[in-house]
Scaffold this motif. Sequence first.
Motif, PDB file in Angstrom:
ATOM      1  N   PHE A 132     -15.929  -6.154  -1.815  1.00  0.00           N
ATOM      2  CA  PHE A 132     -16.512  -5.065  -1.046  1.00  0.00           C
ATOM      3  C   PHE A 132     -18.001  -5.320  -0.891  1.00  0.00           C
ATOM      4  CE2 PHE A 132     -12.853  -3.315  -3.225  1.00  0.00           C
ATOM      5  CZ  PHE A 132     -12.242  -2.527  -2.262  1.00  0.00           C
ATOM      6  N   THR A 133     -18.567  -4.889   0.223  1.00  0.00           N
ATOM      7  CA  THR A 133     -20.019  -4.978   0.429  1.00  0.00           C
ATOM      8  C   THR A 133     -20.509  -3.631   0.953  1.00  0.00           C
ATOM      9  OG1 THR A 133     -19.791  -5.729   2.718  1.00  0.00           O
ATOM     10  CG2 THR A 133     -19.922  -7.433   1.024  1.00  0.00           C
ATOM     11  N   ASP A 134     -21.804  -3.393   0.821  1.00  0.00           N
ATOM     12  CA  ASP A 134     -22.387  -2.190   1.422  1.00  0.00           C
ATOM     13  C   ASP A 134     -23.718  -2.551   2.084  1.00  0.00           C
ATOM     14  OD1 ASP A 134     -24.363  -2.255  -0.516  1.00  0.00           O
ATOM     15  OD2 ASP A 134     -23.679  -0.482  -1.577  1.00  0.00           O
ATOM     16  N   ASN A 135     -24.313  -1.584   2.732  1.00  0.00           N
ATOM     17  CA  ASN A 135     -25.550  -1.813   3.481  1.00  0.00           C
ATOM     18  C   ASN A 135     -26.761  -2.080   2.592  1.00  0.00           C
ATOM     19  OD1 ASN A 135     -24.159  -1.476   5.841  1.00  0.00           O
ATOM     20  ND2 ASN A 135     -24.664   0.700   6.046  1.00  0.00           N
ATOM     21  N   ASP A 136     -26.656  -1.783   1.303  1.00  0.00           N
ATOM     22  CA  ASP A 136     -27.760  -2.017   0.374  1.00  0.00           C
ATOM     23  C   ASP A 136     -27.752  -3.429  -0.192  1.00  0.00           C
ATOM     24  OD1 ASP A 136     -28.562   0.627   0.700  1.00  0.00           O
ATOM     25  OD2 ASP A 136     -27.313   1.307  -0.977  1.00  0.00           O
ATOM     26  N   GLU A 180     -25.189  -4.843  -1.829  1.00  0.00           N
ATOM     27  CA  GLU A 180     -24.323  -4.985  -2.994  1.00  0.00           C
ATOM     28  C   GLU A 180     -23.022  -5.682  -2.620  1.00  0.00           C
ATOM     29  OE1 GLU A 180     -25.190  -1.438  -6.089  1.00  0.00           O
ATOM     30  OE2 GLU A 180     -24.061  -0.870  -4.296  1.00  0.00           O
ATOM     31  N   VAL A 181     -22.555  -6.533  -3.504  1.00  0.00           N
ATOM     32  CA  VAL A 181     -21.258  -7.180  -3.387  1.00  0.00           C
ATOM     33  C   VAL A 181     -20.481  -6.800  -4.640  1.00  0.00           C
ATOM     34  CG1 VAL A 181     -20.020  -9.374  -3.235  1.00  0.00           C
ATOM     35  CG2 VAL A 181     -22.225  -9.115  -2.086  1.00  0.00           C
ATOM     36  N   LYS A 186     -13.374  -6.293  -7.076  1.00  0.00           N
ATOM     37  CA  LYS A 186     -12.446  -5.358  -7.694  1.00  0.00           C
ATOM     38  C   LYS A 186     -11.091  -6.041  -7.790  1.00  0.00           C
ATOM     39  CE  LYS A 186     -10.433  -0.791  -7.132  1.00  0.00           C
ATOM     40  NZ  LYS A 186     -10.151   0.292  -6.217  1.00  0.00           N
TER      41      LYS A 186
END
Length: 180
Positions: free
Chosen positions: A37-41, A43-44, A47
């Motif tokens: 998973f990744t996000d806009n901040d 972070e990777v 899971k």
Amino acid sequence: MKATGIVRRIDDLGRVVIPKEIRRTMRIREGDPLEIFTDNDGEVVFKKYSPVGEMSPFTMTYADVMSRACGMPVLICDRDHVVAVAGVSRKEFMERRISAQLEEIIEQRRTKVAVAGESKRTQPVEGIERYAGVVSPIISSGDAIGAVCLLLPESGAVPNEGDVKLAQVAAAFLGKQMEE
């Protein structure tokens, strides 16, 4: 999220090593699938991927029907947690970690049946004093990915041949569903 203080560099092939301590704590074994998973901040997040967990609404219905058919509580688990429950408190069992005993049965790929008077009973879920009457591993594409467990009823009556077959058929069916 909890910081571990461990830093790893990515090698020239884009690989990163997950430290042994984290793999052991999170029960990540060689060959286990990880979802990314990744996000806009920036972070990777890795899971553990659970094909059984992906079918959660279906497995919940399946467990309900099984429990009614055999009159025993039913748990459906992936290799780490309970993903479906019927016949007992869902709050008590859902997402609970499976026991080392159950992990071993899944690894052995053989159905385990409780026998009357047996002293060593299988406790499928950590921290809950309920025991399995039948445990049938779910095999999909040659991989052991979980189990169907029929819990012993409060009366302590051991499962009959029909209960064993029901658990085996359910595990085989769920394994086939994962392949499609």
